[in-house]
Design a protein around this motif. Structure first.
Motif, PDB file in Angstrom:
ATOM      1  N   GLN A 113     -17.450 -35.259  -7.147  1.00  0.00           N
ATOM      2  CA  GLN A 113     -16.665 -35.114  -8.380  1.00  0.00           C
ATOM      3  C   GLN A 113     -16.900 -33.775  -9.054  1.00  0.00           C
ATOM      4  O   GLN A 113     -16.251 -33.458 -10.053  1.00  0.00           O
ATOM      5  CB  GLN A 113     -16.979 -36.245  -9.346  1.00  0.00           C
ATOM      6  CG  GLN A 113     -18.422 -36.364  -9.751  1.00  0.00           C
ATOM      7  CD  GLN A 113     -18.656 -37.627 -10.555  1.00  0.00           C
ATOM      8  OE1 GLN A 113     -17.780 -38.486 -10.696  1.00  0.00           O
ATOM      9  NE2 GLN A 113     -19.856 -37.764 -11.099  1.00  0.00           N
ATOM     10  N   GLY A 114     -17.801 -32.968  -8.516  1.00  0.00           N
ATOM     11  CA  GLY A 114     -17.981 -31.614  -9.006  1.00  0.00           C
ATOM     12  C   GLY A 114     -19.090 -31.461 -10.026  1.00  0.00           C
ATOM     13  O   GLY A 114     -19.460 -32.410 -10.722  1.00  0.00           O
ATOM     14  N   PHE A 152     -16.847 -25.728  -2.298  1.00  0.00           N
ATOM     15  CA  PHE A 152     -15.650 -25.117  -2.849  1.00  0.00           C
ATOM     16  C   PHE A 152     -15.833 -25.006  -4.358  1.00  0.00           C
ATOM     17  O   PHE A 152     -16.704 -25.664  -4.938  1.00  0.00           O
ATOM     18  CB  PHE A 152     -14.420 -25.973  -2.530  1.00  0.00           C
ATOM     19  CG  PHE A 152     -14.086 -26.021  -1.061  1.00  0.00           C
ATOM     20  CD1 PHE A 152     -14.805 -26.843  -0.196  1.00  0.00           C
ATOM     21  CD2 PHE A 152     -13.066 -25.252  -0.540  1.00  0.00           C
ATOM     22  CE1 PHE A 152     -14.512 -26.883   1.167  1.00  0.00           C
ATOM     23  CE2 PHE A 152     -12.755 -25.281   0.816  1.00  0.00           C
ATOM     24  CZ  PHE A 152     -13.481 -26.102   1.660  1.00  0.00           C
ATOM     25  N   ARG A 153     -15.019 -24.199  -4.988  1.00  0.00           N
ATOM     26  CA  ARG A 153     -15.080 -24.102  -6.444  1.00  0.00           C
ATOM     27  C   ARG A 153     -13.668 -23.941  -7.011  1.00  0.00           C
ATOM     28  O   ARG A 153     -12.765 -23.466  -6.319  1.00  0.00           O
ATOM     29  CB  ARG A 153     -15.961 -22.936  -6.880  1.00  0.00           C
ATOM     30  CG  ARG A 153     -15.370 -21.558  -6.588  1.00  0.00           C
ATOM     31  CD  ARG A 153     -16.381 -20.473  -6.927  1.00  0.00           C
ATOM     32  NE  ARG A 153     -15.846 -19.132  -6.691  1.00  0.00           N
ATOM     33  CZ  ARG A 153     -16.579 -18.032  -6.719  1.00  0.00           C
ATOM     34  NH1 ARG A 153     -17.897 -18.106  -6.985  1.00  0.00           N
ATOM     35  NH2 ARG A 153     -16.021 -16.860  -6.507  1.00  0.00           N
ATOM     36  N   THR A 175     -17.926 -18.559 -12.503  1.00  0.00           N
ATOM     37  CA  THR A 175     -17.747 -19.733 -13.346  1.00  0.00           C
ATOM     38  C   THR A 175     -16.680 -20.659 -12.770  1.00  0.00           C
ATOM     39  O   THR A 175     -15.630 -20.197 -12.329  1.00  0.00           O
ATOM     40  CB  THR A 175     -17.355 -19.318 -14.772  1.00  0.00           C
ATOM     41  OG1 THR A 175     -18.458 -18.624 -15.367  1.00  0.00           O
ATOM     42  CG2 THR A 175     -16.989 -20.524 -15.634  1.00  0.00           C
ATOM     43  N   GLY A 176     -16.975 -21.957 -12.795  1.00  0.00           N
ATOM     44  CA  GLY A 176     -16.017 -22.931 -12.317  1.00  0.00           C
ATOM     45  C   GLY A 176     -16.685 -24.254 -12.009  1.00  0.00           C
ATOM     46  O   GLY A 176     -17.890 -24.411 -12.192  1.00  0.00           O
ATOM     47  N   VAL A 177     -15.893 -25.191 -11.542  1.00  0.00           N
ATOM     48  CA  VAL A 177     -16.430 -26.467 -11.080  1.00  0.00           C
ATOM     49  C   VAL A 177     -16.671 -26.354  -9.574  1.00  0.00           C
ATOM     50  O   VAL A 177     -15.766 -25.981  -8.825  1.00  0.00           O
ATOM     51  CB  VAL A 177     -15.461 -27.622 -11.380  1.00  0.00           C
ATOM     52  CG1 VAL A 177     -16.051 -28.941 -10.868  1.00  0.00           C
ATOM     53  CG2 VAL A 177     -15.174 -27.715 -12.877  1.00  0.00           C
ATOM     54  N   TYR A 178     -17.867 -26.667  -9.170  1.00  0.00           N
ATOM     55  CA  TYR A 178     -18.254 -26.553  -7.761  1.00  0.00           C
ATOM     56  C   TYR A 178     -18.248 -27.934  -7.122  1.00  0.00           C
ATOM     57  O   TYR A 178     -18.849 -28.879  -7.649  1.00  0.00           O
ATOM     58  CB  TYR A 178     -19.626 -25.911  -7.647  1.00  0.00           C
ATOM     59  CG  TYR A 178     -19.584 -24.418  -7.832  1.00  0.00           C
ATOM     60  CD1 TYR A 178     -19.283 -23.864  -9.078  1.00  0.00           C
ATOM     61  CD2 TYR A 178     -19.810 -23.546  -6.768  1.00  0.00           C
ATOM     62  CE1 TYR A 178     -19.205 -22.489  -9.247  1.00  0.00           C
ATOM     63  CE2 TYR A 178     -19.747 -22.166  -6.935  1.00  0.00           C
ATOM     64  CZ  TYR A 178     -19.438 -21.648  -8.179  1.00  0.00           C
ATOM     65  OH  TYR A 178     -19.363 -20.286  -8.348  1.00  0.00           O
ATOM     66  N   TYR A 179     -17.590 -28.002  -5.974  1.00  0.00           N
ATOM     67  CA  TYR A 179     -17.438 -29.262  -5.256  1.00  0.00           C
ATOM     68  C   TYR A 179     -18.091 -29.185  -3.881  1.00  0.00           C
ATOM     69  O   TYR A 179     -17.958 -28.189  -3.175  1.00  0.00           O
ATOM     70  CB  TYR A 179     -15.961 -29.595  -5.053  1.00  0.00           C
ATOM     71  CG  TYR A 179     -15.173 -29.797  -6.318  1.00  0.00           C
ATOM     72  CD1 TYR A 179     -14.520 -28.739  -6.929  1.00  0.00           C
ATOM     73  CD2 TYR A 179     -15.077 -31.067  -6.899  1.00  0.00           C
ATOM     74  CE1 TYR A 179     -13.785 -28.924  -8.088  1.00  0.00           C
ATOM     75  CE2 TYR A 179     -14.339 -31.255  -8.055  1.00  0.00           C
ATOM     76  CZ  TYR A 179     -13.696 -30.185  -8.641  1.00  0.00           C
ATOM     77  OH  TYR A 179     -12.970 -30.378  -9.786  1.00  0.00           O
TER      78      TYR A 179
END
Length: 128
Positions: A120-121, A37-38, A91-95
């Motif tokens: 924690q990404g 997920f992001r 762009t983003g935090v990927y989990y």
């Protein structure tokens, strides 16, 4: 308590590639469905890709189709997300997440509520 550890994020130019990895910090999830997920800046977390326990079936968000590939190596308890032709909107935090309700199952889920274990990404930034 962090159950999964992501790595491989970073800064890349548009059109470039990154390969994310996800490994368990404690409990192994080698027989369970896994997902990526992001969370883009200022937006909610969204589904990217998922893979059933054996790796035979995968699913992708429309935004990831034909550019991203999810895979897994159950011998190493590692899940990967190969991302090609990256765009600034990636762009983003990927989990990374594990769905412990779909172990030895032929199914995967795109719903984040089905995943009980999360990392924690890792930050992915794509510059234009």
């Amino acid at each position: 308590q962090v159950q999964l550890v992501e790595s491989g994020g970073g800064l890349v130019q548009a059109g470039g590639s990154l390969r994310l990895s996800c490994a368990p910090s404690q409990r192994p999830f080698g027989r369970c469905a896994m997902g990526w997920f992001r969370q883009p800046p200022g937006k909610e977390r969204e589904f990217v890709a998922a893979i059933m326990w054996s790796g035979r079936d995968t699913g992708y968000a429309d935004s990831a189709k034909d550019r991203f590939t999810i895979s897994r190596d159950n011998a190493d308890n590692t899940v990967y997300l190969q991302m090609n032709n990256l765009k600034p909107e990636d762009t983003g935090v990927y989990y990374c997440a594990a769905d412990s309700t779909r172990c030895y199952s032929g199914y995967w889920s795109s719903n984040s509520r089905d995943y009980a274990f999360w990392g924690q990404g890792t930050q992915v930034t794509v510059s234009s």
